[in-house]
Design a protein around this motif. Structure first.
Motif, PDB file in Angstrom:
ATOM      1  N   ILE A 287       0.855  -1.182   0.019  1.00  0.00           N
ATOM      2  CA  ILE A 287      -0.088  -0.156   0.116  1.00  0.00           C
ATOM      3  C   ILE A 287       0.820   1.313  -0.104  1.00  0.00           C
ATOM      4  N   TYR A 288       0.420   2.308  -0.799  1.00  0.00           N
ATOM      5  CA  TYR A 288       1.075   3.718  -0.553  1.00  0.00           C
ATOM      6  C   TYR A 288       0.216   4.740  -0.491  1.00  0.00           C
ATOM      7  N   VAL A 289       0.278   5.838   0.162  1.00  0.00           N
ATOM      8  CA  VAL A 289      -0.707   6.889   0.253  1.00  0.00           C
ATOM      9  C   VAL A 289       0.296   8.046  -0.104  1.00  0.00           C
ATOM     10  N   ASP A 290      -0.414   8.479  -1.271  1.00  0.00           N
ATOM     11  CA  ASP A 290       0.455   9.851  -2.023  1.00  0.00           C
ATOM     12  C   ASP A 290       0.340  10.977  -1.439  1.00  0.00           C
ATOM     13  N   GLU A 291       1.011  11.980  -1.686  1.00  0.00           N
ATOM     14  CA  GLU A 291       0.919  13.528  -0.955  1.00  0.00           C
ATOM     15  C   GLU A 291      -0.582  14.117  -1.383  1.00  0.00           C
ATOM     16  N   ASN A 292      -1.230  13.591  -2.166  1.00  0.00           N
ATOM     17  CA  ASN A 292      -2.738  14.119  -2.300  1.00  0.00           C
ATOM     18  C   ASN A 292      -3.753  13.064  -1.909  1.00  0.00           C
ATOM     19  N   ASP A 293      -3.284  12.274  -0.789  1.00  0.00           N
ATOM     20  CA  ASP A 293      -4.106  11.127  -0.128  1.00  0.00           C
ATOM     21  C   ASP A 293      -4.833  10.390  -0.971  1.00  0.00           C
ATOM     22  N   ARG A 294      -4.125   9.877  -2.051  1.00  0.00           N
ATOM     23  CA  ARG A 294      -4.723   8.963  -2.833  1.00  0.00           C
ATOM     24  C   ARG A 294      -4.148   7.713  -2.359  1.00  0.00           C
ATOM     25  N   VAL A 295      -4.662   6.549  -2.152  1.00  0.00           N
ATOM     26  CA  VAL A 295      -4.500   5.170  -1.520  1.00  0.00           C
ATOM     27  C   VAL A 295      -4.427   4.201  -2.684  1.00  0.00           C
ATOM     28  N   TYR A 296      -3.062   3.769  -2.881  1.00  0.00           N
ATOM     29  CA  TYR A 296      -2.801   2.562  -3.786  1.00  0.00           C
ATOM     30  C   TYR A 296      -2.781   1.573  -3.198  1.00  0.00           C
ATOM     31  N   ILE A 297      -3.534   0.386  -3.571  1.00  0.00           N
ATOM     32  CA  ILE A 297      -3.554  -0.930  -2.946  1.00  0.00           C
ATOM     33  C   ILE A 297      -3.318  -2.051  -3.902  1.00  0.00           C
ATOM     34  N   VAL A 298      -1.976  -2.531  -3.686  1.00  0.00           N
ATOM     35  CA  VAL A 298      -1.535  -3.688  -4.687  1.00  0.00           C
ATOM     36  C   VAL A 298      -2.847  -4.790  -4.264  1.00  0.00           C
ATOM     37  N   ASP A 299      -3.560  -5.587  -5.396  1.00  0.00           N
ATOM     38  CA  ASP A 299      -4.488  -6.570  -5.186  1.00  0.00           C
ATOM     39  C   ASP A 299      -3.827  -7.678  -5.929  1.00  0.00           C
ATOM     40  N   SER A 300      -2.885  -8.425  -5.197  1.00  0.00           N
ATOM     41  CA  SER A 300      -1.745  -9.216  -5.970  1.00  0.00           C
ATOM     42  C   SER A 300      -2.390 -10.183  -6.837  1.00  0.00           C
ATOM     43  N   PHE A 301      -3.163 -11.278  -6.399  1.00  0.00           N
ATOM     44  CA  PHE A 301      -3.872 -12.327  -6.971  1.00  0.00           C
ATOM     45  C   PHE A 301      -4.824 -11.807  -8.037  1.00  0.00           C
ATOM     46  N   ASN A 302      -5.525 -10.797  -8.035  1.00  0.00           N
ATOM     47  CA  ASN A 302      -6.073 -10.108  -9.157  1.00  0.00           C
ATOM     48  C   ASN A 302      -5.233  -9.264  -9.994  1.00  0.00           C
ATOM     49  N   ALA A 303      -3.889  -9.195  -9.896  1.00  0.00           N
ATOM     50  CA  ALA A 303      -2.888  -8.738 -10.727  1.00  0.00           C
ATOM     51  C   ALA A 303      -3.274  -7.266 -11.143  1.00  0.00           C
ATOM     52  N   ARG A 304      -3.582  -6.262 -10.035  1.00  0.00           N
ATOM     53  CA  ARG A 304      -4.064  -5.042 -10.360  1.00  0.00           C
ATOM     54  C   ARG A 304      -3.728  -4.105  -9.119  1.00  0.00           C
ATOM     55  N   VAL A 305      -3.710  -2.885  -9.401  1.00  0.00           N
ATOM     56  CA  VAL A 305      -3.503  -2.073  -8.162  1.00  0.00           C
ATOM     57  C   VAL A 305      -5.100  -1.055  -8.322  1.00  0.00           C
ATOM     58  N   GLN A 306      -5.456  -0.989  -7.146  1.00  0.00           N
ATOM     59  CA  GLN A 306      -6.798  -0.277  -6.737  1.00  0.00           C
ATOM     60  C   GLN A 306      -6.253   0.890  -6.399  1.00  0.00           C
ATOM     61  N   VAL A 307      -7.098   2.277  -6.848  1.00  0.00           N
ATOM     62  CA  VAL A 307      -6.806   3.323  -6.110  1.00  0.00           C
ATOM     63  C   VAL A 307      -8.091   3.904  -5.621  1.00  0.00           C
ATOM     64  N   TYR A 308      -7.585   4.245  -4.364  1.00  0.00           N
ATOM     65  CA  TYR A 308      -8.889   5.068  -3.625  1.00  0.00           C
ATOM     66  C   TYR A 308      -8.385   6.417  -3.011  1.00  0.00           C
ATOM     67  N   GLN A 309      -9.458   7.353  -2.939  1.00  0.00           N
ATOM     68  CA  GLN A 309      -9.132   8.813  -2.488  1.00  0.00           C
ATOM     69  C   GLN A 309      -9.654   8.915  -1.240  1.00  0.00           C
ATOM     70  N   TYR A 310      -8.751   9.177  -0.162  1.00  0.00           N
ATOM     71  CA  TYR A 310      -9.312   9.578   0.973  1.00  0.00           C
ATOM     72  C   TYR A 310      -9.808  11.029   1.171  1.00  0.00           C
ATOM     73  N   VAL A 311     -10.795  11.122   1.938  1.00  0.00           N
ATOM     74  CA  VAL A 311     -11.581  12.321   1.704  1.00  0.00           C
ATOM     75  C   VAL A 311     -11.052  13.291   3.037  1.00  0.00           C
ATOM     76  N   SER A 312      -9.948  13.769   2.802  1.00  0.00           N
ATOM     77  CA  SER A 312      -9.273  14.577   3.912  1.00  0.00           C
ATOM     78  C   SER A 312      -9.817  16.239   3.913  1.00  0.00           C
ATOM     79  N   GLU A 313      -9.552  16.716   4.942  1.00  0.00           N
ATOM     80  CA  GLU A 313     -10.251  17.974   5.105  1.00  0.00           C
ATOM     81  C   GLU A 313      -9.692  18.741   4.138  1.00  0.00           C
TER      82      GLU A 313
END
Lengths: 221, 363
Positions: B312-338
């Motif tokens: 997992i990595y969270v970038d400086e804009n609070d996007r959350v990158y989650i490696v989904d290894s068996f599904n062979a993909r990266v899912q991207v989420y956005q944290y709703v920060s202030e």
């Protein structure tokens, strides 16, 4: 049939649902894990008795008891007691009648065998349900030497090519198997077809592979 | 028990929106968490698999819920992830290189596929303030550094220095590289300007500050604290930037707040910790005191579901990158920060509106 197999898997993987007698037997078998690499506490100084009590927890996740459950702060409406389902068990149950989903018995091993915690296993090109992306074998540097998640079928083209024996073929001196049938529950080759994670054998093999004895259990070559 | 798990999963709000777009139908998946009346905290953005992510039949794949085999070179068994701007870097432990996924220009390039600095089992990824990309290799027992063109410009790890380097993280302010050495059960800290080992912390064990197969690492952007996933002790331990033990949370179990196979970790700008668990196929979010805030996922192919999540990595804009290894993909989420709410007031209202509408429709 498939239901039965799945129920069996559940009882094997979850401590909570196993019977006391079975448990005692399992504990005895598991004691042999103590001197293997699957004892993840080896090398840590602590009470041997305490250590033995924790031999199984890496694969067999114990059910937790709640003492002071608080709902997650961001979702306070979630007041019911919630338990995570290990290894995608809920998926296997909800789709029990169909042939989908990567196999649970393979996923259990893969949770650790990722190249970081334990040696990498990555041949799941043909695992039912997932066609990740088809890449030529030679481009995959960490591939396992044997297909996992494929059907065992001596009469298929690839089965004939591999000289597969009939499922009734008897096996001698294999751990936990009297015939090929015992290795391929639901007709599928899994990690556990050749490996018994409780085996004291160095590669956790179900039988010694001197003179390719293990390979020749299934392959008539 | 299983039924309970299924019922609980409806707290992930799931909606498919269809837009007529000429002859081509386009869908977008909306997953907003938690459901109303709670304030939206996290939403699904997109998934990336490699070159197939940028081909025409992608929308159809998504609709079917299983992304069937696509053209081109795609992820096979990804583990680590890093992101900067529109570019996502993903290590693939089976193919043996790093995918550089440019989401803006819709193209994929590779790092570590050329002879100099060719990777075998890449795991952790991090970037310093100059733009050098660092990649740990668990098999070659080194950490390599590449310039923006993918040329090898740095290598760390003399013979015997690492036994199995895995997760890495960089403190840009201190110009320090933290390397988790899974098999040595410690963390090694290097000064990037002198390339000298400053110190290491941790040893095999179960007590505070000790590790049993530590794997992933993240740095709190607010204060430089270092969070290490102590995988086979089923917990997360937090240290200050000098390696002094501060606190720990998590233990073995199947209830929220507990772990069985914790792996990837990321920390957002407000200090929330995101931790992936490969055995439960989920991600749990904690505050810096170890109190659970939210959990999501569960096994499956659909967006919002995981099979064997890893880095997992969270970038400086609070996007959350989650490696989904068996599904062979990266899912991207956005944290709703202030900060995100301030910068995206319209989108924020839209999130709340969609949530409430779905609630009314009984979804």
């Amino acid at each position: 049939m498939k239901r039965t197999a799945i129920n069996l898997i559940i009882s094997v993987l979850l401590f909570g649902s196993a019977h006391a007698e079975d448990m005692a037997k399992k504990m005895q078998e598991a004691a042999s894990v103590f001197h293997t690499k699957h004892n993840l506490l080896s090398g840590i100084k602590m009470d041997k008795e305490k250590k033995e009590g924790q031999l199984c927890i890496w694969c067999h996740i114990p059910n937790s008891t709640y003492s002071n459950l608080k709902p997650p702060e961001w979702n306070r409406n979630l007041t019911e007691r919630f338990r995570f389902s290990p290894y995608g068990l809920e998926q296997n149950l909800s789709k029990a009648e169909t042939d989908s989903g990567p196999d649970i018995m393979v996923r259990v091993c893969l949770t650790c065998h990722d190249g970081i915690n334990a040696p990498n296993i990555s041949t799941f090109t043909q695992t039912a349900g997932v066609q990740a992306s088809v890449i030529p074998e030679n481009e995959i540097s960490q591939a396992h030497g044997h297909p996992i998640g494929v059907k065992y079928d001596p009469h298929s083209k690839s089965g004939e090519k591999a000289s597969l024996r009939e499922e009734s073929y008897p096996l001698q001196n294999w751990i936990g198997a009297h015939s090929i049938k015992d290795l391929i529950s639901e007709g599928v080759i899994r990690c556990t077809s050749c490996h018994d994670p409780h085996s004291p054998n160095s590669n956790f093999l179900r039988t010694n592979n001197a003179m390719s004895t293990l390979c020749r259990g299934c392959h008539n070559k | 028990m299983i039924k309970r798990a299924l019922r609980g999963s409806i707290f992930v709000l799931y909606a498919l929106l269809f837009f007529g777009c000429g002859a081509q139908k386009q869908e977008s998946v909306r997953i907003i968490m938690p459901p109303p009346p709670e304030d939206p905290k996290l939403f699904y953005v997109d998934s990336y698999r490699g070159e197939a992510s940028f081909t025409e039949n992608r929308a159809l794949d998504l609709f079917l819920g299983k992304e069937s085999k696509g053209v081109g070179k795609n992820l096979f068994k990804p583990y680590g992830v890093y992101a900067k701007g529109d570019i996502i870097y993903v290590s693939d432990t089976a193919i043996g290189n790093v995918f550089v996924i440019d989401t803006k220009n819709k193209k994929v390039t590779f790092i570590g596929d050329k002879p100099a600095g060719k990777l075998a089992l890449p795991v952790g990824i991090a970037m310093d303030s100059k733009g050098t990309l660092y990649v740990s290799d668990a098999k070659l027992k080194k950490v390599f550094g590449y310039d923006e063109n993918g040329n090898l410009i740095y290598a760390l790890g003399n013979k015997g220095e690492f036994r199995r380097p895995s997760g890495i993280a960089i403190n840009k302010k201190l110009n320090r590289l933290y390397v988790v050495d899974t098999k040595s059960h410690n963390v090694k800290v290097y000064d990037l300007s002198s390339n000298k080992l400053l110190f290491e912390f941790g040893k095999r064990g179960i007590n505070d500050g000790e590790f049993n197969f530590p794997t992933n690492i993240a740095i709190d952007p607010r204060n430089g604290d270092v969070a290490v996933v102590d995988t086979q002790n089923f917990r997360v331990q937090i240290f200050d930037s000098e390696g002094e033990f501060l606190k720990k949370f998590g233990r073995l179990g199947d209830a929220p707040g507990m772990f069985a196979r914790p792996k990837g970790i990321g920390i957002d700008s407000e200090g929330h910790l995101y931790i992936a668990d490969a055995a439960f196929n989920n991600v749990q979010i904690f505050d810096d005191k170890g109190q659970i805030l939210l959990f999501f996922g569960g096994a499956g192919f659909d967006p919002g579901k995981f099979y064997l999540p890893a880095g997992i990595y969270v970038d400086e804009n609070d996007r959350v990158y989650i490696v989904d290894s068996f599904n062979a993909r990266v899912q991207v989420y956005q944290y709703v920060s202030e900060k995100w709410k301030r910068e995206h007031p319209k989108e924020y209202e839209e999130l709340k509106r969609i949530g409430n509408e779905n609630e009314k429709n009984g979804d």
